[in-house]
Design an enzyme around this catalytic site. Sequence first.
Site, mmCIF file in Angstrom:
data_model
loop_
_atom_site.group_PDB
_atom_site.id
_atom_site.type_symbol
_atom_site.label_atom_id
_atom_site.label_comp_id
_atom_site.label_asym_id
_atom_site.label_seq_id
_atom_site.Cartn_x
_atom_site.Cartn_y
_atom_site.Cartn_z
ATOM 1 N N TYR A 176 0.839 -1.204 0.000
ATOM 2 C CA TYR A 176 0.000 0.000 0.000
ATOM 3 C C TYR A 176 0.875 1.255 0.000
ATOM 4 O O TYR A 176 0.680 2.168 -0.810
ATOM 5 C CB TYR A 176 -0.919 -0.041 1.225
ATOM 6 C CG TYR A 176 -1.581 1.257 1.573
ATOM 7 C CD1 TYR A 176 -2.750 1.660 0.933
ATOM 8 C CD2 TYR A 176 -1.049 2.094 2.557
ATOM 9 C CE1 TYR A 176 -3.365 2.861 1.263
ATOM 10 C CE2 TYR A 176 -1.666 3.284 2.890
ATOM 11 C CZ TYR A 176 -2.815 3.667 2.236
ATOM 12 O OH TYR A 176 -3.427 4.860 2.563
ATOM 13 N N ASP A 227 -10.274 9.148 5.965
ATOM 14 C CA ASP A 227 -8.954 9.792 5.950
ATOM 15 C C ASP A 227 -9.116 11.285 5.701
ATOM 16 O O ASP A 227 -9.354 11.692 4.575
ATOM 17 C CB ASP A 227 -8.099 9.149 4.856
ATOM 18 C CG ASP A 227 -6.677 9.664 4.809
ATOM 19 O OD1 ASP A 227 -6.338 10.608 5.549
ATOM 20 O OD2 ASP A 227 -5.892 9.124 4.007
#
Length: 123
Positions: free
Chosen positions: A14, A38
């Site tokens: 990631y 986020d």
Amino acid sequence: MSTPQDNANTVHRYLEFVAKGQPDEIAALYADDATVEDPVGSEVHIGRQAIRGFYGNLENVQSRTEVKTLRALGHEVAFYWTLSIGGDEGGMTMDIISVMTFNDDGRIKSMKAYWTPENITQR
């Protein structure tokens, strides 16, 4: 069934994809019904298509990522890391704490990122 080491390896992939600005590859790590928040307290992106759209902001942006510490236990990984965007002149660095949960297939089920504007340093 994924192991804590498998999940930690996915976190490292990631971060590699984030650094390379590859939203399609990032989205492929997520489960179809995954969620991304986020930073925590902002809009929750639900499903791989929405998640791909969120990470689209990183497309073709070259940056650097560095893991400061990582803990993988069971189906969860918590990690403190930095994201540096731009060169030494005029760039920025973000200090982020992220928590990911994983499904049995080793795909990311949820991701929450903890940061505020106070965690951003302009260079």
